[in-house]
Design an enzyme around this catalytic site. Structure first.
Site, PDB file in Angstrom:
ATOM      1  N   TYR A 170      45.814 -40.766 -74.501  1.00 19.09           N
ATOM      2  CA  TYR A 170      46.753 -41.897 -74.457  1.00 19.09           C
ATOM      3  C   TYR A 170      47.157 -42.319 -75.863  1.00 19.09           C
ATOM      4  CZ  TYR A 170      48.602 -46.472 -72.968  1.00 19.09           C
ATOM      5  OH  TYR A 170      49.398 -47.570 -72.729  1.00 19.09           O
ATOM      6  N   ASN A 199      47.965 -55.858 -74.492  1.00 18.03           N
ATOM      7  CA  ASN A 199      47.510 -56.072 -73.104  1.00 18.03           C
ATOM      8  C   ASN A 199      48.376 -57.087 -72.354  1.00 18.03           C
ATOM      9  OD1 ASN A 199      45.253 -55.141 -74.832  1.00 18.03           O
ATOM     10  ND2 ASN A 199      44.151 -55.071 -72.878  1.00 18.03           N
TER      11      ASN A 199
HETATM   12  P1  NAD Z   1      51.877 -48.708 -64.605  1.00 21.55           P
HETATM   13  O1  NAD Z   1      50.851 -47.655 -64.451  1.00 21.55           O
HETATM   14  O2  NAD Z   1      51.913 -49.831 -63.637  1.00 21.55           O
HETATM   15  O3  NAD Z   1      53.328 -48.067 -64.639  1.00 21.55           O
HETATM   16  C1  NAD Z   1      53.590 -46.779 -65.124  1.00 21.55           C
HETATM   17  C2  NAD Z   1      54.619 -46.133 -64.204  1.00 21.55           C
HETATM   18  O4  NAD Z   1      54.921 -44.812 -64.696  1.00 21.55           O
HETATM   19  C3  NAD Z   1      54.109 -45.967 -62.782  1.00 21.55           C
HETATM   20  O5  NAD Z   1      55.094 -46.412 -61.868  1.00 21.55           O
HETATM   21  C4  NAD Z   1      53.860 -44.462 -62.657  1.00 21.55           C
HETATM   22  O6  NAD Z   1      53.996 -43.990 -61.343  1.00 21.55           O
HETATM   23  C5  NAD Z   1      54.902 -43.906 -63.605  1.00 21.55           C
HETATM   24  N1  NAD Z   1      54.574 -42.590 -64.144  1.00 21.55           N
HETATM   25  C6  NAD Z   1      53.399 -42.194 -64.703  1.00 21.55           C
HETATM   26  N2  NAD Z   1      53.470 -40.903 -65.074  1.00 21.55           N
HETATM   27  C7  NAD Z   1      54.721 -40.483 -64.763  1.00 21.55           C
HETATM   28  C8  NAD Z   1      55.411 -39.243 -64.883  1.00 21.55           C
HETATM   29  N3  NAD Z   1      54.815 -38.164 -65.429  1.00 21.55           N
HETATM   30  N4  NAD Z   1      56.687 -39.154 -64.445  1.00 21.55           N
HETATM   31  C9  NAD Z   1      57.301 -40.232 -63.884  1.00 21.55           C
HETATM   32  N5  NAD Z   1      56.697 -41.426 -63.741  1.00 21.55           N
HETATM   33  C10 NAD Z   1      55.428 -41.542 -64.166  1.00 21.55           C
HETATM   34  O7  NAD Z   1      51.716 -49.263 -66.097  1.00 21.55           O
HETATM   35  P2  NAD Z   1      52.419 -50.492 -66.825  1.00 21.55           P
HETATM   36  O8  NAD Z   1      51.366 -51.458 -67.177  1.00 21.55           O
HETATM   37  O9  NAD Z   1      53.594 -50.948 -66.058  1.00 21.55           O
HETATM   38  O10 NAD Z   1      52.878 -49.788 -68.170  1.00 21.55           O
HETATM   39  C11 NAD Z   1      54.210 -49.413 -68.410  1.00 21.55           C
HETATM   40  C12 NAD Z   1      54.327 -48.837 -69.818  1.00 21.55           C
HETATM   41  O11 NAD Z   1      53.938 -49.816 -70.780  1.00 21.55           O
HETATM   42  C13 NAD Z   1      53.454 -47.611 -70.057  1.00 21.55           C
HETATM   43  O12 NAD Z   1      54.167 -46.674 -70.826  1.00 21.55           O
HETATM   44  C14 NAD Z   1      52.297 -48.157 -70.846  1.00 21.55           C
HETATM   45  O13 NAD Z   1      51.737 -47.181 -71.694  1.00 21.55           O
HETATM   46  C15 NAD Z   1      52.949 -49.278 -71.634  1.00 21.55           C
HETATM   47  N6  NAD Z   1      51.972 -50.301 -72.006  1.00 21.55           N
HETATM   48  C16 NAD Z   1      51.484 -51.170 -71.063  1.00 21.55           C
HETATM   49  C17 NAD Z   1      50.527 -52.106 -71.423  1.00 21.55           C
HETATM   50  C18 NAD Z   1      49.958 -53.084 -70.429  1.00 21.55           C
HETATM   51  O14 NAD Z   1      49.057 -53.839 -70.779  1.00 21.55           O
HETATM   52  N7  NAD Z   1      50.432 -53.131 -69.213  1.00 21.55           N
HETATM   53  C19 NAD Z   1      50.060 -52.158 -72.745  1.00 21.55           C
HETATM   54  C20 NAD Z   1      50.566 -51.252 -73.662  1.00 21.55           C
HETATM   55  C21 NAD Z   1      51.528 -50.334 -73.280  1.00 21.55           C
HETATM   56  N1  UDP Z   2      36.404 -54.607 -69.498  1.00 22.38           N
HETATM   57  C1  UDP Z   2      35.403 -55.387 -68.945  1.00 22.38           C
HETATM   58  N2  UDP Z   2      35.237 -55.399 -67.586  1.00 22.38           N
HETATM   59  C2  UDP Z   2      36.035 -54.684 -66.746  1.00 22.38           C
HETATM   60  C3  UDP Z   2      37.064 -53.895 -67.314  1.00 22.38           C
HETATM   61  C4  UDP Z   2      37.219 -53.868 -68.685  1.00 22.38           C
HETATM   62  O1  UDP Z   2      34.664 -56.068 -69.673  1.00 22.38           O
HETATM   63  O2  UDP Z   2      35.819 -54.763 -65.533  1.00 22.38           O
HETATM   64  C5  UDP Z   2      36.609 -54.620 -70.953  1.00 22.38           C
HETATM   65  C6  UDP Z   2      36.795 -53.265 -71.610  1.00 22.38           C
HETATM   66  O3  UDP Z   2      35.541 -52.728 -71.971  1.00 22.38           O
HETATM   67  C7  UDP Z   2      37.633 -53.618 -72.815  1.00 22.38           C
HETATM   68  C8  UDP Z   2      38.457 -54.802 -72.353  1.00 22.38           C
HETATM   69  O4  UDP Z   2      37.815 -55.306 -71.190  1.00 22.38           O
HETATM   70  O5  UDP Z   2      36.808 -54.038 -73.876  1.00 22.38           O
HETATM   71  C9  UDP Z   2      39.887 -54.444 -72.010  1.00 22.38           C
HETATM   72  O6  UDP Z   2      39.885 -53.349 -71.144  1.00 22.38           O
HETATM   73  P1  UDP Z   2      41.174 -52.862 -70.355  1.00 22.38           P
HETATM   74  O7  UDP Z   2      40.787 -51.613 -69.654  1.00 22.38           O
HETATM   75  O8  UDP Z   2      41.743 -53.971 -69.560  1.00 22.38           O
HETATM   76  O9  UDP Z   2      42.276 -52.576 -71.486  1.00 22.38           O
HETATM   77  P2  UDP Z   2      42.250 -51.806 -72.905  1.00 22.38           P
HETATM   78  O10 UDP Z   2      40.873 -51.325 -73.191  1.00 22.38           O
HETATM   79  O11 UDP Z   2      43.207 -50.720 -72.738  1.00 22.38           O
HETATM   80  O12 UDP Z   2      42.670 -52.847 -73.857  1.00 22.38           O
END
Ligand code: NAD
Ligand code: UDP
Ligand code: UDP
Length: 343
Positions: A170, A199
């Protein structure tokens, strides 16, 4: 879902660059990859509401039809079940590229697929943008900073990422996606925008996606203990989804490539987050400690000076305000009967 190609071969290229921000304009044709997911579906709502035509490209790996079901029947909406790792031909003005699993549990499930999605998938969408002259926005991540040695993180920080760890598919995938976007920008003059998202939480998150906010909220509602990984002193900064969508749209419409941090600077330890969840849902919710996962970043907090100055953006919804909005949605989906509708 309506499945099929939006093969409209009119060439309204560069429509985005001709239309000044804030003026009334005709609707754009916008692709949202990952538009059936958590963030993407909220973005789709906003784009349709302002009069754009939206094509969702999503393979439904972590997304759900239920997230966009309320738009089926809207002629301005179309959904294509498609994997971005495969090429696709579309005629559009803007591409919001979100397709990629975001929860660590999901992206570690098939790490090679995650890399292909980030690298080949992003390459395909950049190739598409180049061919039709569309503006391209990449949703990168705060994970590009790895386990950061700078705090809070500015966009100038190059990060501290393990290239061979279980999160690398990732982190390094998104870093490569950023590189590709910049190379298309420099080499092919493509208009690109890069967001580094911190996040984010809100309605429509997958209930069992393993992320900390969804886990704690679902656990508290189900009267299960809240699972705190490690000592619970690691920090994250939690942004409500409507703030993120605002930021993404401002970034797309603005003049700056970025990268831009989009996140809420309010920083919480996981134990503090558990307390907020207890206060919001169930003061008697118990806490259970579990071993932490490998390479877990110790702290994370965005410096959003750049987005404030250049995009005029900052988040408005605090964790205390946003969490109850998500809890209602989770309550409905966990206890609300058979159908999986969300608001
Ligand atoms: P999510 O998993 O809910 O949405 C991702 C979507 O992409 C899903 O609908 C999934 O089906 C689709 N997808 C995955 N692989 C695919 C592929 N190969 N082809 C077509 N579709 C595909 O996640 P989200 O939280 O909505 O995240 C959206 C974007 O934002 C992602 O790129 C993620 O990396 C980025 N992002 C999210 C967060 C967060 O906290 N939610 C933080 C940082 C970055
Ligand atoms: N985490 C936790 N309990 C859970 C899931 C995650 O304490 O049930 C912690 C995890 O170890 C991390 C933080 O929460 O330190 C955020 O995790 P998350 O998977 O939500 O997002 P990311 O690590 O990608 O920021
Ligand atoms: N591509 C796509 N749709 C398009 C144009 C290109 O999916 O409308 C894909 C194409 O298949 C290629 C990638 O995007 O794999 C990069 O395209 P580009 O034209 O930049 O590079 P090239 O095809 O010359 O390698």
């Amino acid at each position: 879902a309506v499945v099929g190609l939006a093969a409209v071969h009119h060439h309204h290229h560069h429509a985005t660059s001709r239309v000044p921000l804030g003026l009334k304009r005709r609707g754009l044709r916008v692709v949202v990859t990952g538009g059936a997911g958590f963030v993407g579906s909220h973005l789709v709502d906003r784009l349709l509401a302002r009069g754009d035509s939206v094509i969702v490209v999503d393979n439904l790996f972590t997304g759900r039809k239920a997230n966009v079901l309320h738009h089926l029947g809207n002629p301005a909406f179309e959904m294509i079940r498609h994997d971005v790792v495969e090429p696709i031909l579309l005629e559009v003005d803007q591409i919001y590229h979100l397709a990629c699993p975001a929860s660590p549990v999901h992206y570690k499930h098939n790490p090679v697929k995650t890399i292909k999605t980030n690298v080949v998938g992003t390459l395909n969408m950049l190739g598409l943008a180049k061919r039709v002259g569309a503006r391209f926005l990449l949703t990168s991540t705060s994970e590009v900073y790895g386990d950061p040695l700078q705090h809070p993180q500015t966009e100038a920080y190059w990060g501290n990422v393990n290239p061979i760890g279980v999160r690398s598919c990732y982190d390094e995938g998104k870093r490569t996606a950023e590189t590709l976007a910049m190379d298309y920008h420099r080499g092919a003059n493509l208009e690109v925008r890069i967001a580094r998202i911190f996040n984010t939480y809100g309605p429509r998150m997958c209930i069992d996606d393993g992320r900390v906010v969804s886990n704690f909220v679902a656990q508290a509602l189900r009267k299960e203990p809240l699972t705190v990984y490690g000592d619970g002193k690691q920090t994250r900064s939690f942004q409500y989804v409507s703030d993120l969508v605002d930021g993404l749209m401002k970034l797309m419409e603005g003049e700056h490539v970025g990268p831009f941090n989009l996140g809420n600077p309010g920083e919480f330890t996981m134990l503090e987050l558990a307390k907020v969840v207890q206060d919001t849902i169930d003061p008697n919710a118990r806490i259970e400690f579990r071993p932490n996962t490998a390479d877990d970043p110790h702290k994370r907090k965005p410096d959003i000076t750049r987005a404030k100055d250049l995009l005029g953006w900052e988040p408005k919804v605090s964790l205390h305000k946003g969490l109850p909005l998500m809890v209602q949605d989770f309550r409905d989906r966990i206890f609300g009967g058979a159908d999986d509708h969300t608001t």
